[in-house]
Design an enzyme around this catalytic site. Structure first.
Site, PDB file in Angstrom:
ATOM      1  N   HIS A 113      73.685 192.936  57.846  1.00 55.39           N
ATOM      2  CA  HIS A 113      74.410 194.283  57.615  1.00 55.39           C
ATOM      3  C   HIS A 113      75.716 194.507  57.514  1.00 55.39           C
ATOM      4  O   HIS A 113      76.506 194.023  58.631  1.00 55.39           O
ATOM      5  CB  HIS A 113      73.807 195.158  58.931  1.00 55.39           C
ATOM      6  CG  HIS A 113      74.146 196.692  58.982  1.00 55.39           C
ATOM      7  ND1 HIS A 113      73.537 197.808  58.888  1.00 55.39           N
ATOM      8  CD2 HIS A 113      75.571 197.256  59.263  1.00 55.39           C
ATOM      9  CE1 HIS A 113      74.211 198.862  58.970  1.00 55.39           C
ATOM     10  NE2 HIS A 113      75.547 198.558  59.221  1.00 55.39           N
ATOM     11  N   GLU A 128      72.359 191.583  63.279  1.00 55.08           N
ATOM     12  CA  GLU A 128      71.748 191.981  61.918  1.00 55.08           C
ATOM     13  C   GLU A 128      72.877 191.251  61.095  1.00 55.08           C
ATOM     14  O   GLU A 128      73.801 191.675  60.503  1.00 55.08           O
ATOM     15  CB  GLU A 128      71.975 193.314  61.779  1.00 55.08           C
ATOM     16  CG  GLU A 128      70.621 194.261  62.567  1.00 55.08           C
ATOM     17  CD  GLU A 128      70.728 195.356  62.174  1.00 55.08           C
ATOM     18  OE1 GLU A 128      71.307 196.051  61.142  1.00 55.08           O
ATOM     19  OE2 GLU A 128      69.693 196.233  62.725  1.00 55.08           O
ATOM     20  N   ALA A 131      68.463 203.062  63.840  1.00 54.08           N
ATOM     21  CA  ALA A 131      69.199 204.177  64.256  1.00 54.08           C
ATOM     22  C   ALA A 131      68.556 205.457  64.355  1.00 54.08           C
ATOM     23  O   ALA A 131      67.674 205.702  63.420  1.00 54.08           O
ATOM     24  CB  ALA A 131      70.448 204.265  63.409  1.00 54.08           C
ATOM     25  N   ASP A 168      72.950 196.624  53.408  1.00 53.77           N
ATOM     26  CA  ASP A 168      72.035 195.636  53.807  1.00 53.77           C
ATOM     27  C   ASP A 168      71.834 194.533  52.569  1.00 53.77           C
ATOM     28  O   ASP A 168      71.627 194.959  51.635  1.00 53.77           O
ATOM     29  CB  ASP A 168      70.561 195.918  54.240  1.00 53.77           C
ATOM     30  CG  ASP A 168      70.725 196.898  55.503  1.00 53.77           C
ATOM     31  OD1 ASP A 168      71.725 196.733  56.226  1.00 53.77           O
ATOM     32  OD2 ASP A 168      69.710 197.668  55.624  1.00 53.77           O
TER      33      ASP A 168
END
Length: 421
Positions: A390, A387, A330, A344
């Site tokens: 995440h 992901e 990001a 994470d």
């Protein structure tokens, strides 16, 4: 999401040679030239291969790779598994552990090892005529038995994907690669943990039946201790997404009362809350629950300030270019980590998606107020690649609603995630 009554697992077997030929013919008929290319080339440019191994406590076996020369090993938890300088692995305690072998050229082979309680079994694999030595001990007697594993045994299975989200009626089939290449019997056996969620036929074609999550496993008939699994999520598309109700308070955006940050909505540079204590307490509860099921969860990345994210993003741009960096990192002010509500887990890399912890997290994190923020196959909506590591804290009520909907957070809230170029 409504759970369905489990049914007896569906099974099927196929011959490695005949099934491969049939699959090749089917793909040619369908014009899937790329699929043929991937089979011929072992999956294209993928240089990280994955294998599943089951060991018993006390068991030792030599780690065998396809590397021509020497290689190095890294172990995720040396309290569960030790690896000496000769690459002899010894299982020390029950649990799941990852071993990554890296060759001189930088290629990697990843071994996901499940260690179960046992009676002290020793197995050493050195060539196609490998043997297994089993030793059972008590206070008064010791019995040793040697049996042949047989030449050309299968030692690993690799799939083209390890998790998939489907709508009811959709189907998808992973391509299977068994190793070593000269294994004499590459027959497969396929099973589904819940036929009411998804079925699988003898070819490995997975079909979505009803909303829920299940595990589809392919096992080597030649060596049943070697298998690979696909976590199948079948979406419930019945709920409709609420209309967006956007409110901005001190530069922070809330939609339907949920703090939101993505490519469309940014945080101020001075927004600096640190780790959210409620989210951290929820993770701690989830960690304990996972541990009770022999799963190990840890936070490898939590809160990041605006400045930290800026440095992280710029580093990725230099290494990969901005276009690619924007698919997995990001821009400053647009990172969920700046909220203090995102974590994470274990390992922020693609290989985490095929671990038992990833499957457990996807199936259970909503119970503790979290969602998998960037699901598979939704990058065009979330703005980021898949992901599985995440997670984002929403609180138990909101997390259950989003999970039950089968939608991404953007879809659920009726918002976009696009940078204003």
């Amino acid at each position: 999401m409504a759970k369905n009554t489990k049914k007896k697992a569906a099974t099927g077997k196929r011959s490695g040679s005949s099934a491969a030929m049939l699959l090749l013919v089917l793909m040619c008929m369908a014009g899937l030239v790329m699929g043929v290319y991937l089979i011929a080339n072992g999956g294209g440019n993928n240089k990280n291969h994955y294998y599943n191994i089951t060991m018993e406590v006390g068991q030792s076996r030599t780690l065998v790779t396809t590397f021509a020369g020497d290689f190095t090993c890294a172990v995720s938890d040396d309290a569960l598994l030790s690896v000496d300088e000769t690459h002899l692995m010894t299982a020390l305690a029950p649990g799941d552990v990852v071993v990554i072998a890296e060759g001189a050229a930088g290629d990697r082979e990843t071994f996901y090892i499940q260690i179960v309680g046992g009676t002290g079994t020793s197995a050493t694999t050195t060539s196609s005529d490998a043997t297994t030595t089993t030793t059972t001990s008590s206070e008064t007697t010791t019995t040793t038995t040697t049996v042949s594993l047989g030449p050309g045994s299968v030692t690993g299975i690799e799939l083209t994907f390890y998790a998939v989200s489907l709508k009811v009626g959709e189907n998808k089939m992973p391509i299977v690669t068994m190793s070593p290449a000269d294994a004499t019997d590459k027959s497969e056996q396929w099973t589904s943990s819940d036929e009411s969620v998804a079925t699988v036929n003898w070819l490995g074609d997975i079909t979505a039946v009803g909303p829920g999550v299940c595990i589809v496993r392919v096992t080597s008939v030649n060596n049943p201790s070697v298998y690979a699994e696909v976590t199948v999520t079948v979406l419930d598309e019945t709920p409709s997404a609420p209309a967006a109700n956007v409110e901005v308070i001190n530069g922070v955006t809330y939609v339907q009362g949920i703090l939101i940050v993505n490519k469309t909505y940014a945080l101020p540079a001075d927004y600096d809350p640190g780790v959210n204590p409620e989210a951290k307490a929820a993770f701690d509860r989830m960690q304990v629950a996972a541990s009770a099921e022999m799963m190990s969860l840890s936070i490898v990345s939590g809160y990041r300030s605006y400045a930290t994210q800026e440095a992280t993003y710029n580093r990725h741009v230099v290494a990969s270019g901005q276009e690619k960096a924007d698919t997995f990192s990001a821009r400053p002010g647009h990172s969920e980590h700046q909220t203090g509500l995102a974590f994470d887990i274990n390992y922020a890399g693609d290989s985490f998606g095929s671990t038992p912890e990833a499957a457990w997290l996807a199936a259970n994190c909503w119970k503790y107020g979290f969602i998998i923020r960037y699901p598979q196959g939704k990058s065009d909506i979330t703005g980021y690649k898949y992901e599985p590591w995440h997670i984002r804290y929403l609180g138990e009520e909101n997390a259950k609603k989003v999970y039950d909907s089968g939608l991404t957070l953007e879809e659920y809230l009726g918002i976009t995630s696009q940078y204003a170029e």
